[in-house]
Design a protein around this motif. Sequence first.
Motif, PDB file in Angstrom:
ATOM      1  N   ASN A  47      74.457  54.753  38.937  1.00  0.00           N
ATOM      2  CA  ASN A  47      75.637  55.637  38.927  1.00  0.00           C
ATOM      3  C   ASN A  47      76.904  55.003  39.475  1.00  0.00           C
ATOM      4  O   ASN A  47      77.878  55.695  39.759  1.00  0.00           O
ATOM      5  CB  ASN A  47      75.330  56.937  39.682  1.00  0.00           C
ATOM      6  CG  ASN A  47      75.140  56.729  41.181  1.00  0.00           C
ATOM      7  OD1 ASN A  47      75.280  55.611  41.682  1.00  0.00           O
ATOM      8  ND2 ASN A  47      74.811  57.796  41.895  1.00  0.00           N
ATOM      9  N   ALA A  48      76.913  53.682  39.596  1.00  0.00           N
ATOM     10  CA  ALA A  48      78.106  52.920  40.018  1.00  0.00           C
ATOM     11  C   ALA A  48      78.496  53.166  41.468  1.00  0.00           C
ATOM     12  O   ALA A  48      79.548  52.708  41.908  1.00  0.00           O
ATOM     13  CB  ALA A  48      79.296  53.187  39.104  1.00  0.00           C
ATOM     14  N   ARG A 176      72.974  47.138  34.859  1.00  0.00           N
ATOM     15  CA  ARG A 176      73.515  47.457  33.537  1.00  0.00           C
ATOM     16  C   ARG A 176      72.717  46.637  32.517  1.00  0.00           C
ATOM     17  O   ARG A 176      72.414  45.464  32.757  1.00  0.00           O
ATOM     18  CB  ARG A 176      75.009  47.108  33.414  1.00  0.00           C
ATOM     19  CG  ARG A 176      75.921  47.910  34.327  1.00  0.00           C
ATOM     20  CD  ARG A 176      75.975  49.372  33.928  1.00  0.00           C
ATOM     21  NE  ARG A 176      76.880  50.122  34.790  1.00  0.00           N
ATOM     22  CZ  ARG A 176      76.514  50.781  35.878  1.00  0.00           C
ATOM     23  NH1 ARG A 176      75.243  50.755  36.265  1.00  0.00           N
ATOM     24  NH2 ARG A 176      77.385  51.451  36.580  1.00  0.00           N
ATOM     25  N   THR A 351      84.338  51.371  30.442  1.00  0.00           N
ATOM     26  CA  THR A 351      84.645  51.609  31.850  1.00  0.00           C
ATOM     27  C   THR A 351      85.892  52.470  31.955  1.00  0.00           C
ATOM     28  O   THR A 351      86.681  52.556  31.014  1.00  0.00           O
ATOM     29  CB  THR A 351      84.856  50.295  32.616  1.00  0.00           C
ATOM     30  OG1 THR A 351      85.951  49.565  32.017  1.00  0.00           O
ATOM     31  CG2 THR A 351      83.607  49.441  32.572  1.00  0.00           C
ATOM     32  N   ALA A 352      86.077  53.128  33.100  1.00  0.00           N
ATOM     33  CA  ALA A 352      87.193  54.058  33.265  1.00  0.00           C
ATOM     34  C   ALA A 352      87.749  53.976  34.675  1.00  0.00           C
ATOM     35  O   ALA A 352      86.993  53.863  35.645  1.00  0.00           O
ATOM     36  CB  ALA A 352      86.748  55.481  32.961  1.00  0.00           C
ATOM     37  N   VAL A 353      89.089  54.058  34.775  1.00  0.00           N
ATOM     38  CA  VAL A 353      89.789  54.048  36.058  1.00  0.00           C
ATOM     39  C   VAL A 353      90.796  55.189  36.055  1.00  0.00           C
ATOM     40  O   VAL A 353      91.568  55.343  35.109  1.00  0.00           O
ATOM     41  CB  VAL A 353      90.515  52.709  36.308  1.00  0.00           C
ATOM     42  CG1 VAL A 353      91.285  52.764  37.614  1.00  0.00           C
ATOM     43  CG2 VAL A 353      89.515  51.556  36.312  1.00  0.00           C
ATOM     44  N   SER A 368      84.567  56.779  36.656  1.00  0.00           N
ATOM     45  CA  SER A 368      83.396  56.167  36.020  1.00  0.00           C
ATOM     46  C   SER A 368      82.341  57.202  35.645  1.00  0.00           C
ATOM     47  O   SER A 368      81.502  56.963  34.767  1.00  0.00           O
ATOM     48  CB  SER A 368      82.785  55.107  36.938  1.00  0.00           C
ATOM     49  OG  SER A 368      82.375  55.674  38.167  1.00  0.00           O
ATOM     50  N   ASN A 369      82.361  58.379  36.287  1.00  0.00           N
ATOM     51  CA  ASN A 369      81.430  59.445  35.919  1.00  0.00           C
ATOM     52  C   ASN A 369      81.645  59.930  34.485  1.00  0.00           C
ATOM     53  O   ASN A 369      80.745  60.529  33.889  1.00  0.00           O
ATOM     54  CB  ASN A 369      81.581  60.647  36.858  1.00  0.00           C
ATOM     55  CG  ASN A 369      81.170  60.338  38.280  1.00  0.00           C
ATOM     56  OD1 ASN A 369      80.400  59.416  38.527  1.00  0.00           O
ATOM     57  ND2 ASN A 369      81.682  61.101  39.236  1.00  0.00           N
ATOM     58  N   ASP A 372      79.364  57.410  31.989  1.00  0.00           N
ATOM     59  CA  ASP A 372      78.027  56.905  32.338  1.00  0.00           C
ATOM     60  C   ASP A 372      76.904  57.872  31.982  1.00  0.00           C
ATOM     61  O   ASP A 372      75.744  57.633  32.317  1.00  0.00           O
ATOM     62  CB  ASP A 372      77.958  56.537  33.827  1.00  0.00           C
ATOM     63  CG  ASP A 372      78.122  57.737  34.752  1.00  0.00           C
ATOM     64  OD1 ASP A 372      78.265  58.877  34.246  1.00  0.00           O
ATOM     65  OD2 ASP A 372      78.113  57.539  35.983  1.00  0.00           O
ATOM     66  N   TRP A 396      84.932  63.737  36.732  1.00  0.00           N
ATOM     67  CA  TRP A 396      86.124  63.143  37.347  1.00  0.00           C
ATOM     68  C   TRP A 396      87.046  64.260  37.793  1.00  0.00           C
ATOM     69  O   TRP A 396      87.229  65.259  37.078  1.00  0.00           O
ATOM     70  CB  TRP A 396      86.850  62.244  36.343  1.00  0.00           C
ATOM     71  CG  TRP A 396      88.254  61.878  36.759  1.00  0.00           C
ATOM     72  CD1 TRP A 396      88.633  61.070  37.789  1.00  0.00           C
ATOM     73  CD2 TRP A 396      89.474  62.316  36.149  1.00  0.00           C
ATOM     74  NE1 TRP A 396      90.004  60.968  37.859  1.00  0.00           N
ATOM     75  CE2 TRP A 396      90.545  61.730  36.857  1.00  0.00           C
ATOM     76  CE3 TRP A 396      89.764  63.150  35.059  1.00  0.00           C
ATOM     77  CZ2 TRP A 396      91.887  61.950  36.516  1.00  0.00           C
ATOM     78  CZ3 TRP A 396      91.093  63.377  34.726  1.00  0.00           C
ATOM     79  CH2 TRP A 396      92.143  62.777  35.454  1.00  0.00           C
ATOM     80  N   PHE A 416      90.721  53.887  29.893  1.00  0.00           N
ATOM     81  CA  PHE A 416      89.402  53.423  29.475  1.00  0.00           C
ATOM     82  C   PHE A 416      89.506  52.015  28.894  1.00  0.00           C
ATOM     83  O   PHE A 416      90.394  51.736  28.094  1.00  0.00           O
ATOM     84  CB  PHE A 416      88.824  54.358  28.413  1.00  0.00           C
ATOM     85  CG  PHE A 416      88.703  55.790  28.850  1.00  0.00           C
ATOM     86  CD1 PHE A 416      87.558  56.245  29.469  1.00  0.00           C
ATOM     87  CD2 PHE A 416      89.751  56.684  28.649  1.00  0.00           C
ATOM     88  CE1 PHE A 416      87.447  57.568  29.876  1.00  0.00           C
ATOM     89  CE2 PHE A 416      89.645  58.010  29.051  1.00  0.00           C
ATOM     90  CZ  PHE A 416      88.492  58.449  29.671  1.00  0.00           C
TER      91      PHE A 416
END
Length: 552
Positions: A47-48, A176, A351-353, A368-369, A372, A396, A416
């Motif tokens: 889950n990062a 991963r 990926t997401a920020v 990041s949720n 995933d 998020w 993303f």
Amino acid sequence: MKTLGLTLVVLALLVSSAGAGSVIPVSATASNTIGSPFNRIADHVRNASGLVGDQHGTAPDGSMWLTTNSPPTTAATMTFDLGGSFRINGFHLWNYNEVGPNFPNRGAKDVLVSTSLDGVTYGPAVPMVFRRATGAATYAGADYAMPAVDARYVKFDIQNNFGGANADTVGLSEIRFATETSIAPDMLRPVSASASSTISSTFNRMPSMTIDGSGLDAAGTHNTGANGVVWNSNFEVPASIAFDLGAAVPLTGFHLWNYNEVGPNWPNRGIKSADVQVSLDGVNYTSLGTLNFTRAPGAAGYLGEDYSLGGPVLARYVKFDNAVNFGGTGSDLVGLSEIRFATPSAITGVTAVGSSQYINGTDRRVASNLVDGSGMSGFALERAGNLINTTNQTMWLAAAGDSRSPTNIVGQTVTFDLGADYELAATRIWNYNEGTGGYTSRGVKLLDIAVSMDGLDFTTLAGPSGGHFALNKATGAADYVLSDMLDLDNSWARYVRFTVVDYFGTNPSSDYVGLSEVRFYSAVPEPATLSAAAMALAALGGYLRRRRRPTV
């Protein structure tokens, strides 16, 4: 699986293995886990938690998995569910990275790795030796190669750790999986359904009930009800029903639950055969031929059937025309229970920020949720959960006034990275679904979508709602199915940015805004030759949507 003999359009687009992807497991289970007061559960390995970029932190609670030391346990198994079948050829692993001169000794060392498609039967185990973590905050993990194999489940049979002081347990930090392709199969829920006729509203058997999950449970079985869960024509035989997917995507087939009302004769109302037609504009349809369907059993636990279109067919609209039933007693109507469409174009390894994200100890509602699969369950992982707690972060959430973000939730962003350049057909979004206290009002109402090839220069797409893109409010239910599908008009991009324009709440200067899950879909699954795609698209009325790839 039923196969349709395509008479006019066969889009022979082959998935290329040119682009590698990364898959985040949807779940992780271990044979043993240390208990309270420690928070080192198996789910932390997927889950990062603990990751900052590609480096893993050194604080174990809330970010790593560890077995019990009472009694000492240095051998264990961990099983990962990838959520679907992938062609995997390795993985990137961060071993147990707790700070201290000896604690990294707890990391897994000798491991037997095996894979399975069904979670029951596993293939021969591949012996591997893992590298010890550094115990430093700059630890970037390591790559491990394995023979390419089709798998959904991967099992680590951990034989031992690195020994020495404090090595009475065994653990891992994060993983991963690597795939040979960056595009994976997925099942799409249409955004709307319409029919040539519908039985009186007294019975509540609408076309929309074939796409809204009514009658389906989390295991993907359909019940035997009728009112409120199926569609019936208005004593019309033959009849037709059409589906709008929300965007033009490559389709390989569909999963269909035929009419399953309980009783010896009522399943006769199900579709026996229909002319399957596809369209890009909802006006000009092309017939793919007649397909025969399987009669439902009229019994609980009905799983439905898979039907193949023979190859990826680019379509936004699908129609079952001239649909006839099975005849006999009770067959004065045509009916259907539920349907989902298969596409090979879901993009993996995204990926997401976020411009802001809510973090309060182990309560991590981070961007990041969104990518995933956390919180997703049910058939094709299409049901978003509604729980927010300290061990299962699934959404998020951004806050107005966060030091890193605007003082108003309007303008909050999520960016993303798709990992490679894609021609994008669509994005699928589940809105913020926290289920208590009316928190679904934190969901996004309007957003702007911008695309970029380099992550620096973004171009905003023109949305259909006053230039923006509109989302529906989440239900707050534990099995929220009604995601939004937004057409990205075949835009080329590696980076996609969502910017919040409006939300469902009323206090943007002091409130929160969020989303639950986001997926992206490629316009074409890497054709072997573009000429084959052009020929097939020409057969679909000459409607060629593909755009020239920009140069950077």
